[in-house]
Design a protein around this motif. Structure first.
Motif, PDB file in Angstrom:
ATOM      1  N   GLY A  37       0.832  -1.194   0.000  1.00  9.84           N
ATOM      2  CA  GLY A  37       0.000   0.000   0.000  1.00  9.84           C
ATOM      3  C   GLY A  37       0.871   1.249   0.000  1.00  9.84           C
ATOM      4  O   GLY A  37       2.003   1.243   0.482  1.00  9.84           O
ATOM      5  N   GLU A  38       0.313   2.343  -0.525  1.00 15.57           N
ATOM      6  CA  GLU A  38       1.066   3.593  -0.603  1.00 15.57           C
ATOM      7  C   GLU A  38       1.468   4.084   0.787  1.00 15.57           C
ATOM      8  O   GLU A  38       2.558   4.640   0.974  1.00 15.57           O
ATOM      9  N   GLY A  39       0.624   3.861   1.778  1.00 12.27           N
ATOM     10  CA  GLY A  39       0.953   4.268   3.147  1.00 12.27           C
ATOM     11  C   GLY A  39       2.197   3.579   3.672  1.00 12.27           C
ATOM     12  O   GLY A  39       2.969   4.161   4.447  1.00 12.27           O
ATOM     13  N   THR A  40       2.411   2.337   3.245  1.00 16.65           N
ATOM     14  CA  THR A  40       3.595   1.590   3.679  1.00 16.65           C
ATOM     15  C   THR A  40       4.870   2.244   3.151  1.00 16.65           C
ATOM     16  O   THR A  40       5.898   2.241   3.826  1.00 16.65           O
ATOM     17  N   VAL A  41       4.798   2.822   1.955  1.00 15.60           N
ATOM     18  CA  VAL A  41       5.952   3.526   1.392  1.00 15.60           C
ATOM     19  C   VAL A  41       6.375   4.646   2.336  1.00 15.60           C
ATOM     20  O   VAL A  41       7.559   4.830   2.621  1.00 15.60           O
ATOM     21  N   PHE A  42       5.379   5.373   2.854  1.00 14.73           N
ATOM     22  CA  PHE A  42       5.685   6.528   3.692  1.00 14.73           C
ATOM     23  C   PHE A  42       6.058   6.162   5.129  1.00 14.73           C
ATOM     24  O   PHE A  42       6.397   7.031   5.913  1.00 14.73           O
ATOM     25  N   ARG A  43       6.035   4.880   5.449  1.00 17.12           N
ATOM     26  CA  ARG A  43       6.545   4.455   6.758  1.00 17.12           C
ATOM     27  C   ARG A  43       8.067   4.392   6.767  1.00 17.12           C
ATOM     28  O   ARG A  43       8.681   4.462   7.824  1.00 17.12           O
ATOM     29  N   VAL A  44       8.661   4.242   5.580  1.00 16.14           N
ATOM     30  CA  VAL A  44      10.133   4.177   5.515  1.00 16.14           C
ATOM     31  C   VAL A  44      10.748   5.343   4.741  1.00 16.14           C
ATOM     32  O   VAL A  44      11.959   5.548   4.818  1.00 16.14           O
ATOM     33  N   PHE A  45       9.954   6.082   4.005  1.00 12.65           N
ATOM     34  CA  PHE A  45      10.427   7.260   3.272  1.00 12.65           C
ATOM     35  C   PHE A  45       9.552   8.452   3.639  1.00 12.65           C
ATOM     36  O   PHE A  45       8.321   8.344   3.583  1.00 12.65           O
ATOM     37  N   PRO A  46      10.156   9.584   3.978  1.00 13.84           N
ATOM     38  CA  PRO A  46       9.345  10.742   4.360  1.00 13.84           C
ATOM     39  C   PRO A  46       8.572  11.362   3.194  1.00 13.84           C
ATOM     40  O   PRO A  46       7.497  11.931   3.391  1.00 13.84           O
ATOM     41  N   ASP A  47       9.104  11.242   1.975  1.00 19.67           N
ATOM     42  CA  ASP A  47       8.440  11.826   0.808  1.00 19.67           C
ATOM     43  C   ASP A  47       9.019  11.204  -0.471  1.00 19.67           C
ATOM     44  O   ASP A  47       9.944  10.399  -0.423  1.00 19.67           O
ATOM     45  N   LYS A  48       8.452  11.600  -1.601  1.00 20.22           N
ATOM     46  CA  LYS A  48       8.889  11.042  -2.880  1.00 20.22           C
ATOM     47  C   LYS A  48      10.336  11.410  -3.191  1.00 20.22           C
ATOM     48  O   LYS A  48      11.088  10.597  -3.743  1.00 20.22           O
ATOM     49  N   ASP A  49      10.761  12.630  -2.844  1.00 18.47           N
ATOM     50  CA  ASP A  49      12.153  13.009  -3.087  1.00 18.47           C
ATOM     51  C   ASP A  49      13.130  12.053  -2.406  1.00 18.47           C
ATOM     52  O   ASP A  49      14.179  11.736  -2.952  1.00 18.47           O
ATOM     53  N   ALA A  50      12.766  11.580  -1.220  1.00 17.15           N
ATOM     54  CA  ALA A  50      13.625  10.637  -0.506  1.00 17.15           C
ATOM     55  C   ALA A  50      13.705   9.307  -1.257  1.00 17.15           C
ATOM     56  O   ALA A  50      14.767   8.676  -1.291  1.00 17.15           O
TER      57      ALA A  50
END
Length: 192
Positions: A37-50
């Protein structure tokens, strides 16, 4: 899966998307490619730039290149070792170029990571040092027949391959031509 494993899995899924879409890739596409899920991405990365910075850092990391170079059988003749090494190095250059080119073409406001740890880029010399040592080990079995020390030849061979790996050259040298030129010089036959 711990955060570092999840991070590596997301970066692996994102790399081909970054090559295809550049900085305009969405986090939703990255999440789908990673099967999360997209939310899981943001658990390890603060934003798309990261995420993009981590992809860039992954593309330039020398670890995979060094592993491939050290796996080359040193019982082969020198020209075969160098041919194999050149193929591995050219593939890495193409991969790096694809990621860097895609990001440069579409980046806009993406901030460039600083040298260091995490998603940051390694410094330039660190990126060359480990592959250079692995190349030197490929020259070492023939050290008694070489004009220069294996380390110096590794440096020269590596520098010859860096520009040869760039895409877009009208008539790039083949791997065989590069190795032949390196081992035998520019003069044909017994021309002196």
């Amino acid at each position: 899966m711990d955060p570092d494993q999840r991070r590596a899995m997301i970066v692996a899924a994102a790399l081909p998307l970054v090559v295809e879409y550049g900085a305009s890739v969405t986090t939703a596409k990255i999440a789908r490619a990673a099967g999360i899920g997209e939310g899981t991405v943001f658990r390890v990365f603060p934003d798309k730039d990261a995420i993009l910075a981590a992809c860039l850092a992954e593309a330039v990391r020398p670890d995979d290149l060094v592993a491939h170079l050290t796996a080359i059988d040193t019982d082969q003749p020198l020209h075969a070792r160098l041919h194999e090494a050149a193929e591995v190095m050219r593939a890495r250059m193409e991969r790096m170029g694809a990621v860097i080119g895609a990001l440069a073409a579409t980046a806009g406001t993406m901030s460039r990571p600083a040298p260091g740890k995490g998603g940051a880029l390694p410094d330039r010399e660190a990126g060359f040092a480990a592959p250079r040592a692995a190349l030197a080990a490929l020259f070492a079995p023939d050290a008694d027949r070489l004009r220069l020390a294996p380390e110096r030849l590794a440096d020269a061979f590596q520098m010859l391959l860096v520009p040869a790996g760039r895409s877009g050259a009208p008539d790039p040298l083949t791997t065989g031509e590069i190795v032949d030129l390196f081992l035998h010089g520019a003069l044909a036959g017994d021309a002196g």
